[in-house]
Design an enzyme around this catalytic site. Sequence first.
Site, mmCIF file in Angstrom:
data_model
loop_
_atom_site.group_PDB
_atom_site.id
_atom_site.type_symbol
_atom_site.label_atom_id
_atom_site.label_comp_id
_atom_site.label_asym_id
_atom_site.label_seq_id
_atom_site.Cartn_x
_atom_site.Cartn_y
_atom_site.Cartn_z
ATOM 1 C CG HIS A 24 -1.953 1.045 1.239
ATOM 2 N ND1 HIS A 24 -3.310 0.774 1.215
ATOM 3 C CD2 HIS A 24 -1.859 2.390 1.237
ATOM 4 C CE1 HIS A 24 -3.993 1.910 1.222
ATOM 5 N NE2 HIS A 24 -3.120 2.912 1.233
ATOM 6 C CG HIS A 26 -1.225 6.383 -2.397
ATOM 7 N ND1 HIS A 26 -2.466 6.288 -2.978
ATOM 8 C CD2 HIS A 26 -1.375 5.928 -1.127
ATOM 9 C CE1 HIS A 26 -3.337 5.802 -2.104
ATOM 10 N NE2 HIS A 26 -2.701 5.578 -0.963
ATOM 11 C CG HIS A 202 -7.609 3.861 0.328
ATOM 12 N ND1 HIS A 202 -7.013 3.405 -0.809
ATOM 13 C CD2 HIS A 202 -6.646 4.547 1.005
ATOM 14 C CE1 HIS A 202 -5.739 3.793 -0.823
ATOM 15 N NE2 HIS A 202 -5.488 4.491 0.263
ATOM 16 C CD GLU A 205 -7.104 6.557 5.568
ATOM 17 O OE1 GLU A 205 -7.627 6.487 4.437
ATOM 18 O OE2 GLU A 205 -5.992 7.089 5.769
ATOM 19 C CG ASP A 283 -1.111 5.620 3.109
ATOM 20 O OD1 ASP A 283 -1.413 5.426 1.911
ATOM 21 O OD2 ASP A 283 -1.931 6.044 3.949
ATOM 22 C CG ASP A 284 0.649 8.901 0.742
ATOM 23 O OD1 ASP A 284 0.696 8.780 -0.480
ATOM 24 O OD2 ASP A 284 -0.378 8.686 1.416
HETATM 25 ZN ZN LIG Z 1 -3.498 4.989 0.917
#
Ligand SMILES: [Zn+2]
Length: 348
Positions: A24, A26, A202, A205, A283-284
């Site tokens: 996961h 991006h 997603h 969350e 994630d980021d």
């Molecule tokens: Zn994400």
Amino acid sequence: MTLTERLRTLAEATRPPFPLAELHCHVEGTASPALARSQARRYGVEIDDLLDGERYRWSDFGSFLRAYDRVATLFRSEDDYRRLAASYLSDIGRAGALYAELFVSPDHAASAGLDPTAYVRALASGAAEAEAETGIVSRLVVVGIRHLGPDAVEAAARFAVRSPHPDIAGFGLAGDERVGRPADFARAFAIAGEAGLGLTAHAGEFAGPAAIAETLDALKVTRLGHGVRAIEDASLMARLQAERITLELCPTSNVALGLYAAPSDHPLKRLRDAGLRLTVSSDDPPFFGTSLTEEYAFTERHGFTEAQRLALTRTAIEAAFVDEATRQRLLERLAVLAISLGAPGASD
Ligand SMILES: [Zn+2]
């Protein structure tokens, strides 16, 4: 130094890095501030207000998405995207990652003025460079951006199906989870699923457990991006376990975005104790001041043993959107590395 001490030091120095895997992440969210600065100089763009040392500056989910979009617009050419993928995947490959999936967005490519087919080709070329350098295997997951609406998400699915590239292995749903209902995106997921792509979305969350159940019903995913708020509903937890749904947990991201006030509040351990299939991802990473290695360290601080951390990697490979031959090859590599770490129980 005694002989034993010398041998121990030598064994430490030659010990392979801990085997990691990431499901996961991006791709535009992997751009390090150093890379963003160099891209900004290249295009004459001012980004000082966006940077806070080695992190990006934002204050809530809305401003996070805007910061993300601004960083994304610094990548405009095939060469920019090749460099972006090669830089991130080589970094985590050197840190021990055997496998990674990157979320890629034809909408971001289009807003950067790049043809999405060229964007995928460039990312795949960067991924091949990283594999040649570090051995990391990777795949791309095309994502629709939820807050752009069902038509845009369906167009992303059609792109993934219409422009097949061997590296495109899955389809997902990203963006603001508070916009729309899962069923709004059912057509897009049916198109991608019928074409044989792996499916993830997603969910759970910012929205609660009901949104997770609706996502499973409407989108037929085998994985959930985050899914962490399943912890609020015991019957949903039982369903996730029975259906062997894999959670793409991103603990640091959850804390950074305020889902949990402190790292110790994260329900990671309770999810594990409930027998759910867990993986961890960044994630980021530079938006949240983290890395894939740091996500594994987060689990260690929550009491995950070495065998339990190896299980995170094994689960990620089991849930990866790869062909069976590649999966078996990755599992064998993991088993060999686990033995060299002195953790043969990892393959139990
Ligand atoms: Zn994400």
